[in-house]
Design an enzyme around this catalytic site. Structure first.
Site, PDB file in Angstrom:
ATOM      1  N   GLU A 155      -7.058  -6.512  -2.873  1.00 13.81           N
ATOM      2  CA  GLU A 155      -6.966  -5.076  -2.645  1.00 13.81           C
ATOM      3  C   GLU A 155      -5.699  -4.524  -3.307  1.00 13.81           C
ATOM      4  O   GLU A 155      -4.641  -4.548  -2.704  1.00 13.81           O
ATOM      5  CB  GLU A 155      -6.976  -4.778  -1.142  1.00 13.81           C
ATOM      6  N   TYR A 156      -5.783  -3.963  -4.541  1.00 15.92           N
ATOM      7  CA  TYR A 156      -6.946  -3.844  -5.410  1.00 15.92           C
ATOM      8  C   TYR A 156      -6.466  -4.108  -6.819  1.00 15.92           C
ATOM      9  O   TYR A 156      -5.303  -3.794  -7.146  1.00 15.92           O
ATOM     10  CB  TYR A 156      -7.533  -2.423  -5.324  1.00 15.92           C
ATOM     11  N   ASP A 222     -12.486   3.872   5.852  1.00 13.11           N
ATOM     12  CA  ASP A 222     -11.138   4.395   5.588  1.00 13.11           C
ATOM     13  C   ASP A 222     -11.206   5.486   4.526  1.00 13.11           C
ATOM     14  O   ASP A 222     -10.306   5.636   3.690  1.00 13.11           O
ATOM     15  CB  ASP A 222     -10.164   3.286   5.163  1.00 13.11           C
TER      16      ASP A 222
END
Length: 476
Positions: A155-156, A222
């Site tokens: 991520e990411y 999110d």
């Protein structure tokens, strides 16, 4: 029941055929469930260990997380919990032993996560020797512990650090070499990926990554939270009416429908695309109690859950308990097809069985690969809110499979059963034996003990591979 890593490894072979044949019709929809293993340290009714996992409600269980060092070495983050060495709790062994209850379950280990950051992945992916070290470490770890594969949770790529320019191309090389290392052993390779177009197009060359991944777990949540200027719902299915007025176009990308359409148009095969759903809500503290509609101003994060103890986050289990104890106003947002709730100046956008039913139906309508869940410990796994245990997960299974479990197997069907006339001789070598009269039944002989198993519907036990295989491929 049998125990031991040796049997886990053998049983892994039985289910590898099923693992390699995802997605042909409804029966091959996937329910991919992460467990945040730190939840075993939560207090009271929030404590969640391997013993609380129902192994029949998911097709894939993912153990989260391991770490990655800058050298390319795989890193165990909580050795006391994960391993048996030096008096450890042996959590990984217990996790993979769930396959002794459900022989078609697949287990993977996830490397990464938000807290692991991006920089170490970037450094490893850019160096051939470090990539080779990581691949070798992963293969050895999977073999040793009986996992079915790896979930890469970087991520990411291209974001969150200063060494990001070549991440997108290095990510593809990383996936390619991982696949080459895992495939000879039948191990799966999946990835958790960012979702919205404006972020995903920085990180991923989607057509290039597709050949190397068995499943693409899109983290379609999110999408709104306390980082926004106004309150918004964590994972709306569709855009809000107000999103159309955003001149940048970013707001229109922050919903599940837009995310799925982007990934499909960019080249992701629908059968590999797994829609991530949150079993938690994002909380806000409103500027005023009267301003409680989506899009209202706030002053920051809201209350923390009494189990997860992170301001701005409430697991579904924490929220449903609060709603039993306090008077919350629950609302349905018709455009976005998700609920929200408020009490005084506290506000939360979350998921409930109704919204998850709609997301699962969306998966069915668009012929997608399934649903990914973050994460098991936030469902009402205790059933304390007046419903059955795991109400969210049961609702997903009901829509995807027309029943409570993906395979039709239940805890009762997995228990040691009478061998119906067959029994292993006392001097029989340890290993698998097929029933002489029913090719879909097989036994595991160990020290004169007979343990009885059934292949899933439509499969027979293949003596050449010691796996369940398609009936047409088995000489019976």
């Amino acid at each position: 029941m049998l125990s031991g890593t040796g049997l886990i490894g053998l049983l892994l072979g039985v289910i590898q055929m099923v693992a390699s044949s995802s997605a042909q019709g409804n029966s091959s929809k996937n329910v991919v469930c992460y467990q945040g293993t730190w939840s075993v340290y939560r207090p009271g009714l929030g404590k969640f260990g391997v013993e609380d996992i129902d192994p029949f409600l998911c097709t894939h269980l993912i153990y989260a997380f391991l770490g990655i060092d800058e050298t390319g070495q795989l890193r165990v983050i909580d050795a006391y919990l994960d391993l048996e060495d030096n008096g450890g709790r042996g959590n990984i062994k217990s996790f993979n032993a769930l396959k002794l209850k459900n022989p078609v379950l697949k287990t993977l280990v996830a490397v990464g996560g938000w807290n692991e950051g991006s920089k170490r992945f970037s450094l490893v992916a850019s160096d051939p020797l470090k990539r080779a070290k990581f691949v070798d470490d992963v293969v050895r770890f999977l073999q040793r512990h009986g996992f079915d594969g790896l979930d890469l949770d970087w991520e990411y790529p291209g974001q969150r650090h200063s060494l990001e320019n070549a991440d997108q191309s290095n990510y593809i090389t990383f996936l390619k070499e991982l696949k080459e290392g895992l495939e000879p052993f039948g191990f799966l390779l999946t990835a958790a990926v960012g979702s919205a177009q404006f972020s995903a197009e920085i990180s991923y060359d989607i057509p290039a990554m597709v050949p190397y991944l068995d499943l693409i777990n899109v983290m379609a949540y999110d999408l709104h939270g306390p980082w926004d200027q106004v309150v918004g719902i964590n994972a709306p299915l569709y855009a809000a009416e107000s999103d159309a007025s955003d001149a940048t176009g970013r707001q229109q990308q922050l919903n599940v429908d837009a995310i799925v359409k982007y990934w499909l148009q960019a080249g992701a095969p629908p059968e590999k695309l797994i829609v991530g759903v949150p079993f938690y809500g994002r909380t806000f503290t409103l500027t005023t109690a009267e301003g409680n509609q989506p899009g209202s101003p706030h002053i920051g994060r809201g209350i923390a859950g009494k189990y997860s103890r992170e301001p701005g986050v409430l697991g579904y289990n924490e929220l449903c308990e609060l709603m039993q104890q306090e008077e919350w106003t629950k609302k349905w947002e018709p455009a976005q097809q998700v609920p929200y709730a408020f009490r005084q100046r506290q506000w939360v956008g979350y998921e409930d069985p109704r919204s998850l039913s709609l997301k699962a139906q969306y998966v069915m309508d668009h012929d997608l690969g399934g649903i990914m869940v973050w994460s098991l410990e936030s469902d009402d796994f205790q059933g304390t809110c007046g419903q059955q245990s795991y109400p969210l997960l049961h609702e997903i299974n009901r829509v995807l499979f027309g029943g409570d479990t993906p395979t039709g197997l239940t805890p009762e069907s997995s228990k040691d059963k009478p061998s119906e006339g067959f029994s292993c001789p006392a001097d029989a070598p340890e290993g698998y034996v097929r029933d002489p009269d029913n090719c879909s039944k097989f036994y595991y002989c160990s020290g004169g003990t007979t343990n009885n198993f059934d292949c899933p519907s439509g499969l027979n036990f293949d003596l050449n591979t010691n796996r369940c295989n398609y009936s047409g491929s088995v000489k019976c």
